[in-house]
Design a protein around this motif. Structure first.
Motif, PDB file in Angstrom:
ATOM      1  N   ALA A 199      -0.658   7.914  -4.980  1.00  0.00           N
ATOM      2  CA  ALA A 199      -0.607   7.923  -3.517  1.00  0.00           C
ATOM      3  C   ALA A 199      -1.592   8.910  -2.917  1.00  0.00           C
ATOM      4  O   ALA A 199      -2.079   8.714  -1.793  1.00  0.00           O
ATOM      5  N   ARG A 200      -1.910   9.977  -3.646  1.00  0.00           N
ATOM      6  CA  ARG A 200      -2.803  11.002  -3.090  1.00  0.00           C
ATOM      7  C   ARG A 200      -4.215  10.485  -2.855  1.00  0.00           C
ATOM      8  O   ARG A 200      -5.011  11.154  -2.181  1.00  0.00           O
ATOM      9  N   TYR A 201      -4.530   9.317  -3.397  1.00  0.00           N
ATOM     10  CA  TYR A 201      -5.877   8.753  -3.186  1.00  0.00           C
ATOM     11  C   TYR A 201      -5.953   7.902  -1.922  1.00  0.00           C
ATOM     12  O   TYR A 201      -6.998   7.316  -1.627  1.00  0.00           O
ATOM     13  N   GLY A 202      -4.848   7.827  -1.209  1.00  0.00           N
ATOM     14  CA  GLY A 202      -4.843   7.171   0.095  1.00  0.00           C
ATOM     15  C   GLY A 202      -5.297   5.720   0.046  1.00  0.00           C
ATOM     16  O   GLY A 202      -4.903   4.954  -0.836  1.00  0.00           O
TER      17      GLY A 202
ATOM     18  N   LEU B 203       0.870  -1.178   0.000  1.00  0.00           N
ATOM     19  CA  LEU B 203       0.000   0.000   0.000  1.00  0.00           C
ATOM     20  C   LEU B 203       0.906   1.226   0.000  1.00  0.00           C
ATOM     21  O   LEU B 203       1.699   1.424   0.898  1.00  0.00           O
ATOM     22  N   PHE B 204       0.813   2.013  -1.068  1.00  0.00           N
ATOM     23  CA  PHE B 204       1.684   3.166  -1.204  1.00  0.00           C
ATOM     24  C   PHE B 204       1.009   4.376  -0.560  1.00  0.00           C
ATOM     25  O   PHE B 204      -0.098   4.720  -0.924  1.00  0.00           O
ATOM     26  N   GLY B 205       1.679   5.026   0.348  1.00  0.00           N
ATOM     27  CA  GLY B 205       1.058   6.125   1.051  1.00  0.00           C
ATOM     28  C   GLY B 205       1.771   7.455   0.909  1.00  0.00           C
ATOM     29  O   GLY B 205       1.339   8.454   1.449  1.00  0.00           O
ATOM     30  N   GLU B 206       2.870   7.493   0.191  1.00  0.00           N
ATOM     31  CA  GLU B 206       3.639   8.730   0.089  1.00  0.00           C
ATOM     32  C   GLU B 206       3.042   9.649  -0.976  1.00  0.00           C
ATOM     33  O   GLU B 206       2.760   9.222  -2.095  1.00  0.00           O
ATOM     34  N   ARG B 207       2.832  10.884  -0.631  1.00  0.00           N
ATOM     35  CA  ARG B 207       2.263  11.842  -1.583  1.00  0.00           C
ATOM     36  C   ARG B 207       3.329  12.217  -2.615  1.00  0.00           C
ATOM     37  O   ARG B 207       4.475  12.460  -2.295  1.00  0.00           O
TER      38      ARG B 207
END
Length: 319
Positions: free
Chosen positions: A78-81, A5-9
């Motif tokens: 990533a911006r879609y959380g 799960l990618f979380g970095e903006r």
């Protein structure tokens, strides 16, 4: 199989063009994404289709076997959380992925079959006959077999079969025999070395590279593309919720034929045969066909993205 799960903006630089998604508007119209819906993008690539689904409010699980594609798309989206999850696997493993995530059904699925623009334009990946690079062609860089392995080790008869079945190359035997002759002198290790071998049999005439069909055939064989597609169609169909939609974009006749026949067979309610006294209900009937004819790119899109010229979109809705 790896789940991440990618979380970095991260914001994509305008100068970085990984892959231009084809038939984007047409695909969105067919899939009808909306808030609360869950989609699986089985061919994540650069994330263009997934981004459009996410922008419409849907959640997306993106699958890809190429770690570079996962890294790029993961940062881009990533911006879609938590509405976006990326999974490294071949899309034929979708059932196992959904089980691992505790998901029983999905509202839609997309397969954009073929090679991404980035893969084609990166010589080190070995997909293109227009630039020199290692004769690789693996979509998964860790795959067990490269194009060089096949070219240098497969028997003449196996090469003939590959070129005929996967490339529909009429000169398959002559090309295979020339490869056999050349590899006895030294291994064929690069893309342009293979192009030179093919051109000894099929001299260049016009704009189409004579090695086009040979390269397509080797890529399909290396990545087991047709076998994987047949299995994936079954896996994705089984996971669709009632009313869920399934869209597939293909780029050559072999793939399109498989998709066309699969969708047609499963969207036909009654079947009849001369020896039967009356029609019988189709035991695999499960879809409403959304595309009696394939959707193709507009002239405007083709002018903007020539690679969209051969794209065909087909879709169904689960009953």
């Amino acid at each position: 199989m790896e789940i991440a799960l990618f979380g970095e903006r991260w914001r994509e630089p305008l100068s970085l063009q990984y892959h231009q998604p084809v038939l984007l508007k047409e695909t969105l119209t067919l899939l009808a994404p909306a808030p609360g819906k869950l989609f699986v993008d089985g061919t994540l690539g650069g994330g263009g289709h997934s981004e459009a689904l996410l922008a419409a409010g849907a959640s997306v699980i993106g699958l890809d076997q190429d770690p570079q594609a996962l890294e790029f798309a993961g940062q881009r989206l990533a911006r879609y959380g938590e509405r976006f999850r990326a999974v490294r696997c071949n899309f034929e493993e979708v059932g196992r992925v959904l089980d691992q995530l505790g998901i029983s059904g999905i509202d839609g699925a997309l397969l954009d079959i073929g090679v991404s623009s980035w893969q084609l334009d990166t010589p080190e990946r070995g997909f293109s006959f227009q630039a020199d690079g290692p004769l690789d062609m693996r979509m998964n860089p860790e795959g067990p077999v490269t194009a060089a392995d096949l070219v240098n080790s497969a028997s003449v008869e196996e090469l003939v079969r590959i070129f005929r079945e996967y490339g529909e190359e009429s000169a398959a035997r002559r090309v295979a025999l020339q490869i056999e002759k050349e590899r006895q002198q030294q291994p064929i290790r690069t893309t342009l070395e293979l192009v030179a071998v093919v051109e000894k049999v099929l001299p260049r005439r016009g704009r189409i590279n004579p090695a086009t069909k040979v390269f397509q055939a080797l890529r399909i064989a290396v990545n087991r593309e047709l076998e994987v597609l047949e299995k994936a169609l079954l896996e994705f169909s089984a996971r669709l919720n009632p009313g869920g939609r399934f869209a597939v974009i293909t780029f050559h006749s072999l793939e399109d034929r498989i998709v066309k026949l699969f969708f047609k067979e499963r969207s036909t309610e009654w079947i009849d045969r001369p020896e039967w006294p009356e029609p019988r209900r189709n035991p695999v009937y499960q879809f409403r066909l959304l595309t009696p004819k394939p959707v193709v790119a507009s002239e405007e899109e083709i002018n903007r993205n020539p690679r969209s010229r051969s794209a065909k979109l087909r879709g169904v809705e689960k009953l």
